[in-house]
Write an enzyme that holds these catalytic residues in place. Structure first.
Site, PDB file in Angstrom:
ATOM      1  CD  GLU A 128      17.866  42.080  35.700  1.00 14.16           C
ATOM      2  OE1 GLU A 128      18.620  41.088  35.631  1.00 14.16           O
ATOM      3  OE2 GLU A 128      17.695  42.880  34.763  1.00 14.16           O
ATOM      4  CE  LYS A 130      27.667  42.962  41.206  1.00  5.71           C
ATOM      5  NZ  LYS A 130      28.508  41.795  41.558  1.00  5.71           N
ATOM      6  CG  ASP A 132      29.079  36.353  45.182  1.00  8.19           C
ATOM      7  OD1 ASP A 132      29.841  36.681  44.261  1.00  8.19           O
ATOM      8  OD2 ASP A 132      29.456  36.220  46.361  1.00  8.19           O
ATOM      9  CE1 TYR A 246      23.534  39.132  33.862  1.00  4.63           C
ATOM     10  CE2 TYR A 246      23.092  37.340  35.386  1.00  4.63           C
ATOM     11  CZ  TYR A 246      23.983  38.201  34.784  1.00  4.63           C
ATOM     12  OH  TYR A 246      25.321  38.142  35.090  1.00  4.63           O
ATOM     13  CE  LYS A 334      29.538  44.268  45.029  1.00  6.29           C
ATOM     14  NZ  LYS A 334      30.916  44.455  44.597  1.00  6.29           N
ATOM     15  CB  CYS A 428      61.510  34.092  55.975  1.00  5.44           C
ATOM     16  SG  CYS A 428      60.273  32.967  55.299  1.00  5.44           S
ATOM     17  CB  CYS A 431      63.412  29.721  54.640  1.00 11.69           C
ATOM     18  SG  CYS A 431      63.519  31.446  54.095  1.00 11.69           S
ATOM     19  CB  CYS A 446      60.970  35.470  52.375  1.00 16.67           C
ATOM     20  SG  CYS A 446      62.256  34.205  52.240  1.00 16.67           S
ATOM     21  CB  CYS A 451      61.288  30.619  50.980  1.00 19.57           C
ATOM     22  SG  CYS A 451      60.005  30.816  52.233  1.00 19.57           S
TER      23      CYS A 451
END
Length: 711
Positions: A128, A130, A132, A246, A334, A428, A431, A446, A451
């Site tokens: 069958e 797959k 998504d 299914y 997959k 960072c 910030c 950070c 921040c």
């Protein structure tokens, strides 16, 4: 396994090449937990399925090679998923398992070999697509739809019945002739499948969002998941969702011998069943089906990411059974991701909600797997160096799992002569605070609580139920407070006036075109909630501050050891690490957090506002007969109907400590129905295990069972 990224995700030799397996295992667990939360709770994954699968594979291999680092709370020890709190919980009739992946035809053929060897022959297999989408479970009683839920964590989902009823291809009543074919036509049956959004509907939805100045969804799967969890079913109704059904929770309810017949019954009953299904009697037929589907994948009106191959006969399925997380009689092949080349224009740095600095590739837009890609994550500095990608390179890009774009590497012959190596900034970009890289971690972070890039998530977390529990301070209100400059950190909450809140522009207008404000009634309620939150105690404050690695249970342990913020500030890193269940990684995180100047200032302002940062010892009025004992709860407490949180609270009222993991120091494990790996860990360590009936006797008598706490 089809290679996704040899340098980061190739885990075939991970157990042999990692120099510090303990640190790597811990880093992988944290990363997987983070992405699990994003995927299931926020419907906003940051990485692809293939990348997530590779992280999980590496963790499994390392844990297998190093059993001394076993942890019952590892992501590998559960089926997976996240149950949100927005909708009522629904317990599935049977666990909704994951399916193991075959990352390429070679792994699929290896599985077919093992299957044939186990059974002694090649048995018919049902192949069958797959889909998504987002997993759903539909319950029918006497042929009528009575309940629908999300997959959740596989055992418990969320009740989305009202939303599912708006999807037109979900039958509200089974067709009579199909119902008559059931073993007991009046009994309850639970069917499983995927809700999905067609590609055309997804494009229209995102186009409408863009026209209104809003962000769209990352992909159709996220759009489907988000649509199913709308509070207003009318929103779901207009999202144009569809389903493919299914599977079932129990094959015993059906008078048929296999999966292919079950699909035929589902069509007869009125369900939307995918037409691309094949009953294969040879290995060659299975591989041919996979090849055919891969060829027409891009032309389908919905997203798929592979083919599911199942043993067709139910009797053989029942005999083969399940592992801890997946059926032995099924595999998901997959598909390999699509790859394209494009120009790397720049490498920018994005600051995430936890302060992690992530390099991002700014690309010349290129169309991949149905959408235009202009940006792709580069994960971390080490990854940039391993791939040796530089600004100006022609890079290879793909959407692993057709979701998140990723840069695989560069084309050496097309590199400009003046291309320079890239390095992570030492401050960072949001910030200006220094960034740190903890031992054993790949990411720079950070750690400043001020921040701006982290502000919204920190503000939301502080107000959440598990932290300071400030009702009325939801995501929308917090977003408006932040945008208007009324708050920038959690201490600013306690400087808000009724006027500040009442006049807050909510970004909408009424029928007369006038701006809508929060108003004095809601403002007064929020102020009362803020005042009450000041008394929550140190543990809730520590959790609410969002200190890295400090969850609710950890915060409680810290507050028990150091019951005031001053005592905690005075504690050394070594003293913190000595707290039971803390360890060096968490101790370092707490120590650095409390000594970051910006964080110190926020804590001082919270104290000045009257926020109590001492652990409040509440006298339950009950004898502390369980003092000194540590309990762990696992499974479902079906007799009493209590949640594990409520059960833990009841034990704490009698002086017990409740932990989330089993160790040699655990006094007793309480095992309800479908107890998981914590039960197995307790047995292996010789920790006493009791059932729910014995637990209820503890609550009734206040005494621990014989043998508990006597070691």
């Amino acid at each position: 396994m089809t290679e996704e990224n040899p340098s980061l995700f190739d885990s075939a030799t991970a157990a042999e090449t990692v120099s510090d397996p303990a640190a790597r295992i811990e880093a992988l667990r944290r990363e997987i937990e983070h992405h699990t939360y994003l995927y299931y709770a926020k419907d906003a994954p940051e990485i692809s399925d293939a990348a997530f699968d590779s992280l999980m594979r590496e963790l499994r291999e390392l844990e297998a090679a190093h059993p001394e680092f076993y942890d019952a709370n590892s992501p590998t020890q559960r089926v997976g998923g996240y149950v949100g709190e927005q909708f009522a919980p629904v317990t599935h009739a049977a666990r909704m398992y994951s399916i193991d992946d075959a990352m390429g035809l070679e792994e699929l053929e290896a599985w077919l070999d093992r299957l044939q060897e186990t059974l002694g022959r090649f048995v018919p297999l049902c192949c069958e697509l797959k889909i998504d989408g987002s997993g759903i479970a539909l319950t029918y009683e006497d042929g009528r739809l009575v309940r629908a839920s999300t997959r959740g964590d596989g055992t418990t989902g969320e009740d989305i019945t009202a939303n599912i009823r708006t999807i037109r291809d979900v039958p509200l009543r089974l067709r009579d002739q199909a119902q008559a074919m059931l073993a007991d036509p009046e009994a309850a049956i639970e069917l499983r499948g995927e809700a999905y959004m067609p590609k055309s509907s997804f494009e229209k939805l995102n186009a409408a969002a863009a026209a209104n100045g809003k962000d769209g969804f990352a992909n159709p799967r996220n759009a489907a998941a988000g649509s199913l969890r709308q509070k207003d079913p009318s929103i779901t109704e207009h999202r144009d969702l569809s389903t493919f059904i299914y599977a079932t929770a129990s094959n015993a309810a059906f008078r048929m011998g296999g999966q292919f017949e079950l699909l035929e019954w589902m069509r007869e009953a009125g369900f939307h069943v995918n037409p691309d299904v094949a009953l294969c009697s040879t290995r060659e037929e299975v591989l041919a089906f996979c090849e055919k589907v891969l060829e027409k994948r891009s032309s389908l009106p919905y997203d798929i990411d592979g083919v599911v191959v199942k043993v067709n006969e139910f009797a053989i399925q029942d005999a083969m059974g399940f592992t801890a997380r997946a059926p032995r009689w099924a595999i998901a092949y997959k598909f390999p991701p699509e790859e394209k080349t494009t120009l790397l224009r720049d490498i920018t740095v994005q600051v995430g909600r936890t302060g992690a600095l992530t390099p991002v590739a700014e690309l010349e837009p290129v169309r991949i797997a149905g959408s235009v890609v202009a940006r792709a994550t580069l994960h971390n500095e080490d990854e940039v160096r391993r791939k040796d990608v530089r600004v100006g390179d022609t890079v290879i890009v793909r959407k692993a799992g057709d979701v998140i774009p990723e840069v695989l590497g560069h084309v050496p012959s097309l590199r400009p002569a003046d291309a320079q190596e890239w390095s992570m900034p030492q401050t960072c970009p949001s910030c200006g605070s220094p960034v740190v890289r903890e031992e054993g971690e790949a990411a720079y972070r950070c750690v400043s609580i001020d921040c701006p890039a982290q502000a919204h998530e920190r503000l939301v977390h502080w107000a959440s139920r598990g932290a300071m529990d400030i009702e009325g301070l939801g995501d929308e209100v917090i977003g408006r407070l932040l945008e208007s400059g009324r708050v920038t950190d959690v201490a600013d909450y306690y400087n808000l006036s009724e006027y500040d809140l009442a006049t807050l522009d909510m970004g909408r207008v009424n029928k007369d075109g006038e701006a809508i404000h929060l108003g004095p009634v809601v403002a007064a309620k929020i102020l009362a909630e803020l005042q009450a939150s000041k008394q929550r105690g140190l543990a809730r404050v520590l959790f609410g501050l969002g200190i890295r690695h400090v969850g609710k249970t950890t915060a409680e342990s810290i507050a028990q050891a150091y019951p005031s913020i001053q005592a905690l500030r005075d504690a050394s890193e070594e003293q913190l690490a000595a707290i039971e269940g803390i360890g060096a990684i968490i101790a370092k995180s707490i120590y650095l957090f409390l000594r970051t100047p910006q964080n110190e200032q926020v804590i001082d302002r919270l104290l000045a506002a009257g926020v109590v940062m001492e652990e409040q010892r509440v006298d339950s009025g009950k004898p502390q007969t369980l003092a000194g004992l540590t309990f762990v709860l696992t499974g479902t407490l079906s007799q009493s109907g209590m949640s594990r949180t409520d059960a833990g609270a009841a034990l704490k009222e009698m002086g017990a400590k409740v932990s989330g993991s089993v160790s040699k120091k655990t006094s007793c494990v309480i095992a309800g129905e479908a107890a998981g790996s914590k039960y197995d860990k307790a047995v292996s360590l010789g920790v006493p295990v009791i059932d729910e009936a014995a637990f209820l006797r503890i609550l009734e008598t206040g005494e621990a069972p014989e043998g508990v706490g006597e070691a």
